[in-house]
Design an enzyme around this catalytic site. Structure first.
Site, PDB file in Angstrom:
ATOM      1  N   PHE A 111       0.813  -1.229   0.000  1.00 56.18           N
ATOM      2  CA  PHE A 111       0.000   0.000   0.000  1.00 56.18           C
ATOM      3  C   PHE A 111       0.841   1.271   0.000  1.00 56.18           C
ATOM      4  CE2 PHE A 111       0.176   1.990   4.239  1.00 56.18           C
ATOM      5  CZ  PHE A 111       0.800   1.009   5.003  1.00 56.18           C
ATOM      6  N   LYS A 112       2.112   1.137   0.365  1.00 60.78           N
ATOM      7  CA  LYS A 112       2.980   2.327   0.414  1.00 60.78           C
ATOM      8  C   LYS A 112       3.062   3.036  -0.927  1.00 60.78           C
ATOM      9  CE  LYS A 112       4.264   0.898   4.476  1.00 60.78           C
ATOM     10  NZ  LYS A 112       4.180   1.596   5.742  1.00 60.78           N
TER      11      LYS A 112
END
Ligand SMILES: Cc1ncc(COP(=O)(O)O)c(C=O)c1O
Ligand SMILES: N[C@@H](CCOP(=O)(O)O)C(=O)O
Length: 463
Positions: A111-112
């Site tokens: 998700f970064k």
């Protein structure tokens, strides 16, 4: 929009200043002075829009004074062009009332990428405007590091140093950080755990002479711009499930509290979020804190969800700032107490404020593994161990007519050993990364020592 520190004693900044500053000079974290509101009509109007258009509408009120519409739209378009799914953050249904938000279709499979790809673009625009060079130092338990390297590799005006805990990230995560060959990228394997990496990073920010000499910048979620870009997918998911006409809850696998705090900001903006559920692995300091009212360190325990092996959960400071009625002095006192004594008690009023919004759950190692096995059989979804922690806690918090969305924070192929042990399936890496294990690695082993780290960074960074 002005940005203030959670400790109340640092200069007030614009969005782009806060973005380039990272940690506030009083040791606190920047937050918007007031949170822009979105009306029910404005939220309803997001239905059917592209992820990019939603990102523009959600982010603009926070950063519109620093970036023109064209600059912001261009940055967002470039950021998501390389994602492997047209929806960017697709939703899949796991069970009645329980949905999974897949946040792992970006270039580094976690998700970064959602935030890092955008801030990579915004940093470039701002640095070119200012004609500045910076040194980014990041601390990672595995995913932030590779996402940061991907976003900033090869840039002339940025050097990137990533501190990761030696021997405590998965092999895929390590290779994602150690195989890029660009001269501006430096992977540093630190003798310690993630808290040590993050601790030394904060020490560097608090060492003003060093900070100013190297032009230190941070891309961890201590940087407000990271949190902002993560607010967007709460809107896309909630609107897809009927918001603003219906409430939605979210369960978030949590470590540094950045991702779930982005959900809090979405709620503050007006998104009807009923509950934000913190899902922790055996490093359960946040779950214990919500349960007992004491934030008490007891050492980082390595787990099969290593990216969440964290005790000092940086963004919890932002949650405390709200829970204490935006009293920077009170927050500063708590943080001082934590430094001196390794813990603090949350006041009754603040605890009640936190419990109105956040619930929590803790998942053991065995339960994590079992959830990966069971979910594959039940819904066909192959989970990474972090997402499995979330899904287990999410299942336990599904209630009534409010849909629950659990965030799937990484691709199972980043953690093949844990996934194979649970299912017998070794998930393959996407074709563009298929030769990851053949690429040569470049990494420097470093001690958990501030002076040694600063000397290395000073020597290696390009003037
Ligand atoms: C895969 C994964 N899941 C969950 C988390 C926890 O997110 P946060 O630190 O924002 O709480 C992380 C690390 O940040 C992560 O890399
Ligand atoms: N899990 C993270 C830890 C750092 O989190 P951040 O969101 O503050 O950058 C990681 O993978 O590095």
């Amino acid at each position: 929009m002005r940005y203030i520190s959670t400790r109340g004693a640092a200069p007030v900044l614009t969005f782009s200043e806060a973005m380039l500053t990272g940690l506030a000079r009083d040791g606190g974290l920047y937050v918007p002075e007031s949170v822009p509101q979105m009306s029910a009509d404005e939220i309803a109007a997001l239905a059917g829009l592209s992820y990019e258009e939603v990102a523009f509408r959600v982010m603009k009120p926070f950063c519109g004074e620093s970036f023109s519409d064209d600059e912001l739209k261009g940055a967002i378009a470039r950021a998501y062009a390389g994602f492997g799914h047209v929806a960017r953050a697709p939703l899949v249904q796991l069970a009645p009332g329980h949905f999974l938000l897949e946040l792992f279709h970006g270039p580094t499979l976690a998700f970064k990428d959602f935030a890092m790809q955008v801030i990579g673009q915004l940093f470039q625009i701002e640095l070119e405007k200012q004609g500045r060079k910076i040194t980014i130092v990041g601390a990672t338990s595995g995913d932030t590091g590779s996402a940061a390297i991907e976003a900033f590799r090869g840039l002339d005006n940025v050097d990137v140093f990533i501190l990761f805990p030696h021997g405590r990230v998965s092999e895929v995560q390590r290779r994602q950080m150690t195989t890029p060959s660009e001269a501006n990228v430096h992977a540093l394997a630190l003798d310690g755990d993630f808290d040590d990496c993050q601790g030394r990073l904060k020490d560097m920010f608090n060492h003003f002479e060093f900070r100013d000499e190297v032009g230190l910048a941070g891309v961890n979620s201590i940087n407000w711009a990271r949190v902002l870009a993560q607010v967007v997918y709460y809107f896309t998911a909630a609107v897809a499930l009927g918001a603003p006409h219906r409430k939605i809850s979210f369960t978030v696998p949590t470590g540094n509290f950045g991702d779930i705090f982005a959900g809090f900001i979405a709620r503050e903006m007006g998104l009807p979020i009923e509950q934000l559920v913190i899902a922790t692995n055996q490093n359960d300091i946040l779950h214990r804190c919500l349960t007992t009212g004491r934030y008490e360190m007891d050492g980082v325990k390595p787990s099969i969800s290593p990216s969440m092996d964290i005790q000092i959960s940086s963004n919890f400071e932002r949650a405390l700032f709200w829970a204490y009625g935006k009293d920077g002095k009170a927050v500063a006192q708590l943080m001082d107490e934590m430094k001196a004594k390794g813990g603090f008690a949350v006041s009754q009023g603040a605890l009640e404020a936190l419990r109105e919004i956040y619930a929590s759950g803790r998942v053991s190692e065995q339960e994590t593994s079992l959830t990966i096995t069971e979910e594959l059989a039940r819904s066909g979804e192959l989970l990474c161990p972090h997402s499995a922690v979330g899904v287990r806690v999410g299942h336990a918090h599904v209630s009534g007519a409010t849909p629950m969305v659990t965030l799937a924070t990484a691709h199972p192929a980043k953690f093949p050993d844990a996934v194979e042990a649970a299912t017998g399936i070794r998930p393959p890496l996407p074709p563009r990364m298929a030769d990851l294990f053949e690429r040569s690695e470049r990494v420097t082993r470093v001690p958990n020592d501030l002076a040694a780290l600063e000397a290395l960074i000073t020597e290696r960074r390009r003037a």
